[in-house]
Design an enzyme around this catalytic site. Sequence first.
Site, PDB file in Angstrom:
ATOM      1  N   SER A 147      73.830  16.958  37.697  1.00  0.00           N
ATOM      2  CA  SER A 147      74.091  16.704  39.113  1.00  0.00           C
ATOM      3  C   SER A 147      74.884  17.877  39.661  1.00  0.00           C
ATOM      4  O   SER A 147      75.552  18.605  38.899  1.00  0.00           O
ATOM      5  CB  SER A 147      74.895  15.411  39.285  1.00  0.00           C
ATOM      6  N   TYR A 160      81.663   9.130  37.681  1.00  0.00           N
ATOM      7  CA  TYR A 160      80.298   9.662  37.710  1.00  0.00           C
ATOM      8  C   TYR A 160      80.323  11.173  37.520  1.00  0.00           C
ATOM      9  O   TYR A 160      79.553  11.735  36.721  1.00  0.00           O
ATOM     10  CB  TYR A 160      79.633   9.304  39.036  1.00  0.00           C
TER      11      TYR A 160
END
Length: 256
Positions: A147, A160
């Site tokens: 990400s 996350y």
Amino acid sequence: MPTTNLFDLTGKRALITGSSRGLGLAMATALANAGAAVVLNARDGVALGAAAHDLAATGATVNAVAFDVTNRDSINEAVNHIEDEIGPIDILVNNAGMQFRSSLEAFPPEKFDQVIATNLTSVFNVSQPVARHMISRGTGKIVNICSLLSELSRPSVAPYAATKAAVANITRGMAVDWAKHGLNVNGIAPGYFATELNDALLKDDKFNAWIESRTPMGRWGQPEELGGAIVFLASEASRFVNGHILYVDGAFTATV
């Protein structure tokens, strides 16, 4: 070999975790369009079956295998089933993941553990048994989905971001350990994409405006725009690319 043939995945088989929808299904579709047989995965058998049916209707060779990426026994059984009954896994895409948003001081510990298990531990859980088969054959491609939050963070998503940073570095570690066995292990780091996972953000006018102003390309990514990156990293075109994280983010991480 002509350059275009380097991207041909005919005769290859790809397992994509978390591929009943969103970016996982988009990447599975791109791999199928490049000639690969694909094995879709999710926990929800109903959603998984529907996705497999729709993709097969396009002419793709598709199997669906439901298993939980946080359950090692389930994974080992599934990987053995695929290898023994469907065929060798030439390409693994570790895409399964989850998000839970909360300020860090209020973040529920059980949710922290769930995010770690789903986003990070699953990459090890699935890669290890698949890699053992690849090592025995002396070839294989593993692509881990990272990400832009592998490098950055923002309010409410610290766990996350931590998992995605770790996924980027375990990708490098896998490459270091397994390159000598003929494996290529790389990562794709998507920016903000218009998917079901980001539905709440898409509907937030203030956040949507921020994404459009913060991203130099001025918009969200569309799931199909990961297709070129996944086919490249899964194909012979990337044969000397190893331990690399490819950002697909509209230049988000290139600007301040």
